[in-house]
Design a protein around this motif. Structure first.
Motif, PDB file in Angstrom:
ATOM      1  N   UNK A  91       0.810  -1.224   0.000  1.00  0.00           N
ATOM      2  CA  UNK A  91       0.000   0.000   0.000  1.00  0.00           C
ATOM      3  C   UNK A  91       0.835   1.261   0.000  1.00  0.00           C
ATOM      4  N   UNK A  92       1.765   1.394   0.914  1.00  0.00           N
ATOM      5  CA  UNK A  92       2.588   2.592   1.007  1.00  0.00           C
ATOM      6  C   UNK A  92       4.009   2.185   1.363  1.00  0.00           C
ATOM      7  N   UNK A  93       4.935   3.119   1.192  1.00  0.00           N
ATOM      8  CA  UNK A  93       6.284   2.907   1.692  1.00  0.00           C
ATOM      9  C   UNK A  93       6.580   3.988   2.726  1.00  0.00           C
ATOM     10  N   UNK A  94       7.269   3.587   3.785  1.00  0.00           N
ATOM     11  CA  UNK A  94       7.568   4.487   4.888  1.00  0.00           C
ATOM     12  C   UNK A  94       9.078   4.635   5.014  1.00  0.00           C
ATOM     13  N   UNK A  95       9.559   5.877   4.950  1.00  0.00           N
ATOM     14  CA  UNK A  95      10.986   6.173   4.931  1.00  0.00           C
ATOM     15  C   UNK A  95      11.437   6.700   6.296  1.00  0.00           C
ATOM     16  N   UNK A  96      12.552   6.162   6.807  1.00  0.00           N
ATOM     17  CA  UNK A  96      13.115   6.629   8.057  1.00  0.00           C
ATOM     18  C   UNK A  96      14.619   6.831   7.890  1.00  0.00           C
ATOM     19  N   UNK A  97      15.138   7.785   8.646  1.00  0.00           N
ATOM     20  CA  UNK A  97      16.574   8.005   8.705  1.00  0.00           C
ATOM     21  C   UNK A  97      16.983   8.106  10.161  1.00  0.00           C
ATOM     22  N   UNK A  98      18.092   7.502  10.495  1.00  0.00           N
ATOM     23  CA  UNK A  98      18.525   7.455  11.888  1.00  0.00           C
ATOM     24  C   UNK A  98      19.688   8.428  12.121  1.00  0.00           C
ATOM     25  N   UNK A  99      19.799   9.025  13.301  1.00  0.00           N
ATOM     26  CA  UNK A  99      18.908   8.832  14.467  1.00  0.00           C
ATOM     27  C   UNK A  99      17.560   9.523  14.259  1.00  0.00           C
ATOM     28  N   UNK A 100      16.492   8.830  14.595  1.00  0.00           N
ATOM     29  CA  UNK A 100      15.143   9.333  14.374  1.00  0.00           C
ATOM     30  C   UNK A 100      14.900  10.643  15.111  1.00  0.00           C
ATOM     31  N   UNK A 101      15.499  10.787  16.293  1.00  0.00           N
ATOM     32  CA  UNK A 101      15.258  11.975  17.108  1.00  0.00           C
ATOM     33  C   UNK A 101      15.615  13.261  16.354  1.00  0.00           C
ATOM     34  N   UNK A 102      16.628  13.177  15.488  1.00  0.00           N
ATOM     35  CA  UNK A 102      17.035  14.371  14.753  1.00  0.00           C
ATOM     36  C   UNK A 102      16.247  14.542  13.464  1.00  0.00           C
ATOM     37  N   UNK A 103      15.954  13.432  12.783  1.00  0.00           N
ATOM     38  CA  UNK A 103      15.369  13.529  11.450  1.00  0.00           C
ATOM     39  C   UNK A 103      13.851  13.390  11.418  1.00  0.00           C
ATOM     40  N   UNK A 104      13.191  13.189  12.584  1.00  0.00           N
ATOM     41  CA  UNK A 104      11.770  12.882  12.580  1.00  0.00           C
ATOM     42  C   UNK A 104      10.915  13.987  11.973  1.00  0.00           C
ATOM     43  N   UNK A 105      11.339  15.238  12.055  1.00  0.00           N
ATOM     44  CA  UNK A 105      10.551  16.341  11.509  1.00  0.00           C
ATOM     45  C   UNK A 105      11.077  16.848  10.171  1.00  0.00           C
ATOM     46  N   UNK A 106      12.053  16.129   9.609  1.00  0.00           N
ATOM     47  CA  UNK A 106      12.603  16.531   8.321  1.00  0.00           C
ATOM     48  C   UNK A 106      11.740  15.979   7.190  1.00  0.00           C
TER      49      UNK A 106
END
Length: 343
Positions: free
Chosen positions: A136-151
């Motif tokens: 259905x969808x793809x979900x992209x994450x970059x670590x550390x999440x704490x820094x990139x979560x709002x990017x």
């Protein structure tokens, strides 16, 4: 240079392996990026989160390792449902990429390398699973999440709607197809940016193949697969279907004695050959026997899918990209068939 650690999570619907506890995995390097791909059963982790089911808590915690609580609540599971809330995914495709951070990508959750890796593995899995690949969808994450979560992030829609999944049988990836799937993925990734008639035609054929899963009626699916057959093997010439049937039959034969049987399935005087059925569907023939279409479609699907995989896997240098595609594919198929054993 800063190291990037990227992850893509894709829920897969109506899927299974041909045995319990199987896992498809692949790893390698592409354009300076190290990738690790896995597709396996994680359990009903989304139901566990949404319904507070303690039974699956360990699955959920393992699966979401490294993601903070805010991301879990707001950016993933609240959206990980199909258009009509069912089904819930239990299998997940996870792509991990580690690489040096490209210039200009300091604040986003993607890279030039991860997108082609994702696209090529989805294409390869779709072709090697028995009934395509539903997601259905793809979900992209970059670590550390704490820094990139709002990017910046990218969430891509599926190539076909999950709502049709309930009308289809589970799609199976057999263990015997694992290595073939890896080879198809490698071929797709190697040639992804090559500009040639072969690349354009095979990608169009794959796109039609994928589009067929949006269709509900089997005659419509049948017609789309005949379009793929003609696209790959038929030159623009009236009455050339017989030659196209010879080409595909030679390409997908395991031994020379297979060829005549496959050829007759596509083009013959029989009323149930593929080309005759195609003409009936395309011209709205009121005498079309839909039972025959239902009976013949799985074989057409099998043959055309095998042909797409074979063409995708043509080794580099075997086709002259400056010459006519159909002349070149005819030359390649003739050479390939001549090397087959008789029986």
């Amino acid at each position: 240079m800063t190291e990037m650690n990227l992850r893509i999570i894709i829920p897969i619907f109506k899927f299974k392996f041909d045995g319990a506890d199987k896992e498809f995995s692949h790893e390698g390097e592409y354009d300076g990026a190290e990738y690790n791909i896995s597709l396996k059963h994680h359990g009903q982790v989304s139901l566990a989160y949404l319904n507070g089911d303690e039974e699956f808590k360990s699955n959920y915690e393992t699966f979401m390792e490294g993601l903070d609580e805010r991301t879990r609540q707001d950016n993933y599971y609240s959206k990980q449902r199909s258009l009509f809330t069912l089904p819930i995914a239990e299998y997940f495709l996870i792509i991990k990429v580690k690489q040096e951070e490209p210039q200009g990508y300091e604040d986003i959750k993607t890279s030039p390398q991860i997108k082609p890796i994702k696209n090529c593995i989805l294409e390869a899995l779709h072709l090697h699973c028995s009934n395509g690949l539903y997601y259905e969808k793809t979900y992209h994450y970059r670590f550390p999440v704490e820094y990139y979560e709002n990017k910046s992030s990218i969430t891509n829609p599926a190539p076909f709607h999950v709502r049709y999944v309930m009308q289809e049988n589970d799609s199976i990836l057999k263990q015997e197809e694992f290595e073939n799937c890896r080879k198809t993925f490698s071929s797709l990734l190697k040639n992804i940016y090559i500009k040639s008639p072969l690349k354009n035609i095979t990608y169009l054929g794959y796109s039609y193949h994928r589009t067929s899963f949006n269709l509900v009626e089997v005659p419509h699916k049948f017609l789309i697969f005949m379009v793929i057959f003609e696209l790959l093997f038929k030159k623009e010439k009236k009455g050339n279907s017989s030659q196209a049937a010879i080409r595909i039959s030679k390409l997908i034969s395991k031994v020379k004695s297979d060829q005549k049987k496959i050829q007759k399935e596509f083009f013959d005087n029989a009323p149930d050959c593929f080309c005759t059925i195609r003409n009936q569907i395309a011209h709205g023939d009121p005498n079309l026997n839909t039972n025959i279409v239902e009976l013949k479609y799985p074989l057409l699907y099998k043959y055309v899918t095998e042909a797409v995989i074979k063409i995708v896997g043509i080794p580099s240098g075997k086709i002259n990209h400056t010459k006519d595609y159909y002349d070149e594919i005819h030359r390649y198929i003739t050479s390939y068939f001549n090397r087959l054993p008789s029986r």
